[in-house]
Scaffold this motif. Sequence first.
Motif, PDB file in Angstrom:
ATOM      1  N   TYR A 134     -33.386 -43.016   6.544  1.00 12.14           N
ATOM      2  CA  TYR A 134     -33.455 -41.927   5.581  1.00 12.14           C
ATOM      3  C   TYR A 134     -33.151 -40.555   6.190  1.00 12.14           C
ATOM      4  N   GLY A 135     -32.665 -40.523   7.400  1.00 15.97           N
ATOM      5  CA  GLY A 135     -32.181 -39.281   7.999  1.00 15.97           C
ATOM      6  C   GLY A 135     -33.246 -38.346   8.496  1.00 15.97           C
ATOM      7  N   ASN A 136     -34.404 -38.824   8.850  1.00 19.10           N
ATOM      8  CA  ASN A 136     -35.493 -37.968   9.308  1.00 19.10           C
ATOM      9  C   ASN A 136     -35.704 -38.145  10.807  1.00 19.10           C
ATOM     10  N   THR A 137     -34.640 -38.149  11.556  1.00 13.85           N
ATOM     11  CA  THR A 137     -34.749 -38.310  13.003  1.00 13.85           C
ATOM     12  C   THR A 137     -34.899 -36.942  13.663  1.00 13.85           C
ATOM     13  N   ALA A 138     -35.241 -36.948  14.947  1.00  7.97           N
ATOM     14  CA  ALA A 138     -35.420 -35.689  15.677  1.00  7.97           C
ATOM     15  C   ALA A 138     -34.119 -34.903  15.744  1.00  7.97           C
ATOM     16  N   SER A 139     -32.996 -35.589  15.950  1.00 11.22           N
ATOM     17  CA  SER A 139     -31.722 -34.872  16.020  1.00 11.22           C
ATOM     18  C   SER A 139     -31.358 -34.264  14.663  1.00 11.22           C
ATOM     19  N   ARG A 140     -31.701 -34.939  13.588  1.00 10.46           N
ATOM     20  CA  ARG A 140     -31.426 -34.407  12.249  1.00 10.46           C
ATOM     21  C   ARG A 140     -32.276 -33.166  11.986  1.00 10.46           C
ATOM     22  N   ARG A 141     -33.553 -33.188  12.392  1.00  7.60           N
ATOM     23  CA  ARG A 141     -34.423 -32.020  12.220  1.00  7.60           C
ATOM     24  C   ARG A 141     -33.906 -30.847  13.033  1.00  7.60           C
ATOM     25  N   ARG A 142     -33.402 -31.093  14.243  1.00 10.06           N
ATOM     26  CA  ARG A 142     -32.838 -30.053  15.087  1.00 10.06           C
ATOM     27  C   ARG A 142     -31.596 -29.448  14.419  1.00 10.06           C
ATOM     28  N   PHE A 143     -30.745 -30.311  13.862  1.00 17.40           N
ATOM     29  CA  PHE A 143     -29.540 -29.852  13.160  1.00 17.40           C
ATOM     30  C   PHE A 143     -29.927 -28.982  11.956  1.00 17.40           C
TER      31      PHE A 143
END
Length: 135
Positions: free
Chosen positions: A12-21
């Motif tokens: 669902y796109g809630n990874t650490a890299s996604r949050r950083r982006f």
Amino acid sequence: MPAGSSVLAGRYGNTASRRRFNRWVLIGLAVFIALVMVAWAIWGSGLGSKAQSLQFTDTANNPIDASHITVSFAVDAPAHTAVACAVEAQNVDFTVVGYDVVHLPPSSQTHRVVTKSLITYERAVSGSLDKCWLS
């Protein structure tokens, strides 16, 4: 943390890299909005425009008869710039009974004194400079 939570976060796109982006996108958007607001404030203030150096004041008025009045005014404008000024005459009730626009051609002088005679449709008791602008 449950065993399947990293799989669900990835799905669902809630990874650490996604949050950083997402954080960098929000920071970039905030910087863009701040720059637009600063540019708008500078543009709105007329910083560096010739209009800032335009100053005008009425100096005298002289009712001549029931249908004429003279209005004198001073204009400080940038050299070699055309200026237009609106002059008005008022009766005892502060109603405008005469109005004209005076066009001053470009001149090498920055300070000019002008006297304008207005024709009125009723006896005027005062005359004044309404406004001036660069034309």
